[in-house]
Write a protein that holds these residues in place. Structure first.
Motif, short mmCIF file in Angstrom:
data_model
loop_
_atom_site.label_atom_id
_atom_site.label_comp_id
_atom_site.label_asym_id
_atom_site.label_seq_id
_atom_site.Cartn_x
_atom_site.Cartn_y
_atom_site.Cartn_z
N ALA A 1 19.21 37.54 -3.39
CA ALA A 1 19.22 36.11 -3.07
C ALA A 1 17.89 35.46 -3.45
O ALA A 1 17.86 34.34 -3.96
CB ALA A 1 19.51 35.89 -1.60
N LEU A 2 16.78 36.17 -3.24
CA LEU A 2 15.47 35.61 -3.62
C LEU A 2 15.37 35.49 -5.14
O LEU A 2 14.79 34.54 -5.66
CB LEU A 2 14.33 36.49 -3.08
N PHE A 3 15.96 36.46 -5.84
CA PHE A 3 15.98 36.41 -7.30
C PHE A 3 16.74 35.16 -7.77
O PHE A 3 16.37 34.50 -8.73
CB PHE A 3 16.65 37.67 -7.85
N ASN A 4 17.80 34.83 -7.06
CA ASN A 4 18.66 33.72 -7.43
C ASN A 4 18.09 32.36 -7.00
O ASN A 4 18.56 31.31 -7.42
CB ASN A 4 20.04 33.95 -6.77
N THR A 5 17.05 32.40 -6.14
CA THR A 5 16.53 31.15 -5.56
C THR A 5 15.82 30.30 -6.59
O THR A 5 14.99 30.80 -7.35
CB THR A 5 15.56 31.49 -4.42
N SER B 1 10.54 51.28 3.29
CA SER B 1 10.71 50.18 2.35
C SER B 1 9.84 50.45 1.13
O SER B 1 8.64 50.68 1.25
CB SER B 1 10.40 48.85 3.01
N VAL B 2 10.48 50.48 -0.03
CA VAL B 2 9.83 50.89 -1.26
C VAL B 2 9.91 49.77 -2.29
O VAL B 2 10.93 49.09 -2.39
CB VAL B 2 10.55 52.11 -1.87
N THR B 3 8.84 49.55 -3.06
CA THR B 3 8.91 48.59 -4.15
C THR B 3 9.38 49.31 -5.42
O THR B 3 9.54 50.52 -5.41
CB THR B 3 7.54 47.95 -4.44
N SER B 4 9.58 48.52 -6.47
CA SER B 4 10.11 49.13 -7.70
C SER B 4 9.13 50.14 -8.30
O SER B 4 9.52 50.99 -9.10
CB SER B 4 10.45 48.03 -8.70
N LYS B 5 7.84 50.03 -7.95
CA LYS B 5 6.87 50.98 -8.49
C LYS B 5 6.73 52.22 -7.60
O LYS B 5 5.94 53.11 -7.88
CB LYS B 5 5.51 50.30 -8.62
N ASN C 1 8.04 42.67 -7.04
CA ASN C 1 7.47 43.53 -5.99
C ASN C 1 8.17 43.41 -4.65
O ASN C 1 7.65 43.86 -3.64
CB ASN C 1 5.99 43.20 -5.82
N VAL C 2 9.33 42.76 -4.64
CA VAL C 2 10.08 42.67 -3.38
C VAL C 2 10.63 44.06 -3.05
O VAL C 2 11.31 44.66 -3.88
CB VAL C 2 11.21 41.64 -3.48
N PRO C 3 10.32 44.57 -1.87
CA PRO C 3 10.76 45.93 -1.55
C PRO C 3 12.24 46.00 -1.14
O PRO C 3 12.82 45.00 -0.74
CB PRO C 3 9.86 46.34 -0.39
N CYS C 4 12.80 47.19 -1.26
CA CYS C 4 14.13 47.47 -0.73
C CYS C 4 13.98 48.57 0.30
O CYS C 4 13.10 49.42 0.19
CB CYS C 4 15.07 47.94 -1.83
N ILE C 5 14.86 48.57 1.29
CA ILE C 5 14.79 49.60 2.32
C ILE C 5 15.68 50.78 1.90
O ILE C 5 16.79 50.57 1.41
CB ILE C 5 15.26 49.05 3.67
N PHE D 1 8.07 42.40 4.56
CA PHE D 1 7.51 41.36 3.69
C PHE D 1 6.09 40.99 4.09
O PHE D 1 5.49 40.09 3.52
CB PHE D 1 8.40 40.11 3.73
N ASN D 2 5.56 41.69 5.12
CA ASN D 2 4.25 41.33 5.63
C ASN D 2 3.13 41.97 4.82
O ASN D 2 2.37 42.78 5.31
CB ASN D 2 4.17 41.77 7.11
N ASN D 3 3.07 41.67 3.53
CA ASN D 3 1.94 42.12 2.71
C ASN D 3 1.82 41.16 1.54
O ASN D 3 2.76 40.43 1.22
CB ASN D 3 2.12 43.56 2.25
N LYS D 4 0.63 41.17 0.92
CA LYS D 4 0.35 40.14 -0.08
C LYS D 4 1.19 40.28 -1.34
O LYS D 4 1.48 39.30 -2.02
CB LYS D 4 -1.14 40.20 -0.45
#
Lengths: 245, 296
Positions: free
Chosen positions: B164-168, B234-238, B201-205, B118-121
């Motif tokens: 969980a972040l989506f649900n927040t 860790s890859v984003t949806s793009k 843009n939240v990545p998944c591992i 998560f350490n990116n803008k």
């Protein structure tokens, strides 16, 4: 009491229950596949998971082994997000250690430990959401998990809390009722024999009232037993269908 | 895990004879291909006293994530941003080895990996979490609870964190300033008046395990025991890679790292697409949705 009225003149509590009424209980056995026994329980908004491993060889130092009975090892932890304000540590604090000891005392009274000498039984309880009566929920979940693991017990252990407000004994306190202060009683009962496995009482209560509060908690624990018994029977029925008998 | 290791020697024999994976046929022990995930079950909003929560079940791996939003002060170097805090609790429920402080090492390792991905803008727009610069911001405590491990922890945890972040939902607050310049924070009365995070843009591992000459995604405990090294991407949806780590005691040659990265990107995009569609479907059901939780 200023502010909140815990018991209305009509005899209803804050969440609309009667004095001796339990919150809705839903439970399930065999939640996890890898553990020897597991169970999940919801009592109102209090949610707890229990997992049992064993009986197995003593882990760590052999010196802990008991020559005549099994060692019951309990760990209580509650998720960092379980309470209203976030907790910093899930276990290892004073309350968790105390709860672990209480659970151990409760289950040493119920499990037939002399059948498994020199071995260990692990009971791990995890509270996912805390809304009052966590001890009771943990004991009830752990009972189901021990039954799921097939470890012989004297009887079910059913627990319930009770309080005392305006001359009336209230069963199964919620978080709001607990936070209001006032006497609180936690009881773990072996329902068939009526024996008490654990009894704890906080705050001041007149001796004359104790019997009524105790009876309210015991009656609630017997009600819990009816529900848990139904869950176990349902689980066994489903399991036997799967096995094809 | 202990049970697996007692069988490890027999597994290695099985591997030598090509029993764990039949690579020519692209077939694994449980019938999956090399790039197939096990069935993933996702449910959001399972713990009602959190700002957002999700439970993910991936094979036997069971993860519960709770997000709590609390007010805090922004960090000095980023005065107009909020921040995320990660904590991973490896509970004794998963395996008795985690009892006491036994799970702390693994917990810290996973938490540090989460900080890194998560350490990116672009991952989360932290500016939306700011209430008033230099004074107040929202801190999102992302607490991961490991309930059962059945292999591929990192992927399952990252999926659960994203869900969980989506649900927040964070309550909307207004900063009121009176004539003397003192500030007052006012919380909205309407419980439905809240901020939602954009998780686009939240990545998944995606963890790729090297077994023999090939690599597989979503390894089970048995497959993990056979693999000497794995690569965590860790890859984003793009398909953007935000972090990469090699884990395990073995070594990898550079060529295979590039191959694994390509697979990771390809698999990650598909994973994101299906996760997004599941989350939106669940969201569209609204309050009518039957909550299953641990009772189902």
């Amino acid at each position: 009491m200023a502010g909140l009225e815990l018991l209305s003149d009509q005899g209803y509590r804050v969440d609309g229950r009667r004095a001796g009424e339990l919150r809705k209980i839903q439970a399930r056995m065999g939640v996890f596949a890898q553990a020897d026994g597991s169970a999940y329980i919801e009592q109102g908004n209090t949610k707890a998971l229990a997992v049992v491993y064993g009986p197995h060889e003593i882990r760590g130092s052999r010196a802990r082994a008991l020559p005549d009975r099994a060692l019951v090892n309990c760990q209580y932890s509650s998720a960092t997000f379980s309470t209203g304000e976030r907790k910093r540590r899930p276990h290892g604090d004073r309350k968790s250690c105390e709860m672990g000891l209480q659970l151990r005392q409760t289950f040493e009274a119920a499990i037939l430990t002399q059948l498994h000498p020199r071995s260990q039984i692990d009971i791990y309880v995890q509270v996912l959401q805390a809304d009052g009566g966590t001890y009771a929920a943990c004991v009830n979940a752990a009972t189901l998990a021990v039954l799921d693991a097939g470890i012989p017990m004297r009887d079910f252990v059913c627990a319930c809390s009770a309080g005392f407000v305006d001359g009336t004994a209230l069963a199964d306190l919620s978080h709001v009722e607990e936070a209001a202060g006032g006497p609180q009683l936690a009881l773990a009962l072996l329902p068939a024999s009526g024996q008490i496995a654990l009894l704890e009482m906080d705050a001041r209560l007149h001796e004359d009232h104790l019997e009524r509060v105790l009876e309210a908690a015991a009656q609630a624990a017997r009600d819990v037993h009816t529900l848990l018994d139904r869950v176990v029977r349902q689980h066994v029925r489903e399991a036997s269908i799967l096995l094809g008998d | 895990m202990c049970r697996i290791f007692s069988h490890i020697s027999s597994l290695k024999v099985a591997l030598r004879h090509g029993h764990i994976c039949n690579f020519k046929e692209d077939l694994r022990v449980d019938g999956r291909g090399c790039e197939d995930y096990r069935c993933v079950e996702v449910e959001t909003d399972v713990v009602s006293n959190t700002s957002g929560s999700a439970r993910v079940k991936l094979g036997h791996t069971d993860i519960l994530v709770g997000v709590k939003a609390e007010m805090g002060t922004p960090k000095l170097e980023k005065p107009n941003e909020g921040y995320l805090e990660f904590f991973v609790d490896c509970s004794a429920n998963a395996t008795p080895e985690f009892e006491g402080r036994g799970g702390d090492d693994l917990g810290t390792e996973i938490a540090n990996t989460l900080y890194r991905i998560f350490n990116n803008k672009s991952s989360v727009d932290l500016k939306t979490l700011c209430i008033s610069p230099r004074e107040h911001c929202w801190v999102l405590y992302v607490d991961v609870l490991l309930l059962e491990c059945g292999g591929n922890l990192f992927d399952a945890i990252s999926i659960a964190v994203k869900a969980a972040l989506f649900n927040t939902s964070i309550p909307r607050v207004r900063v009121l300033e009176d004539e003397e310049g003192s500030k007052d924070i006012e919380l909205s009365d309407d419980p439905y008046d809240c901020i939602r995070l954009s998780v686009e843009n939240v990545p998944c591992i995606v963890t790729l395990c090297k077994i023999g000459y090939r690599h597989v995604v979503d390894a089970t405990l048995q497959e993990e025991a056979c693999s000497l090294a794995s690569l965590l991407v860790s890859v984003t949806s793009k398909g953007v890679v935000t972090c990469m780590r090699k884990v395990g005691k073995g070594s990898l040659d550079p060529e295979s790292i590039f191959e694994m990265m390509e697979t990771g990107k390809r698999v990650g995009k598909v994973l994101h697409a299906s996760l997004q569609s599941v989350l939106h479907k669940e969201e569209s059901l609204g309050p009518k949705r039957q909550k299953v939780g641990f009772l189902g």
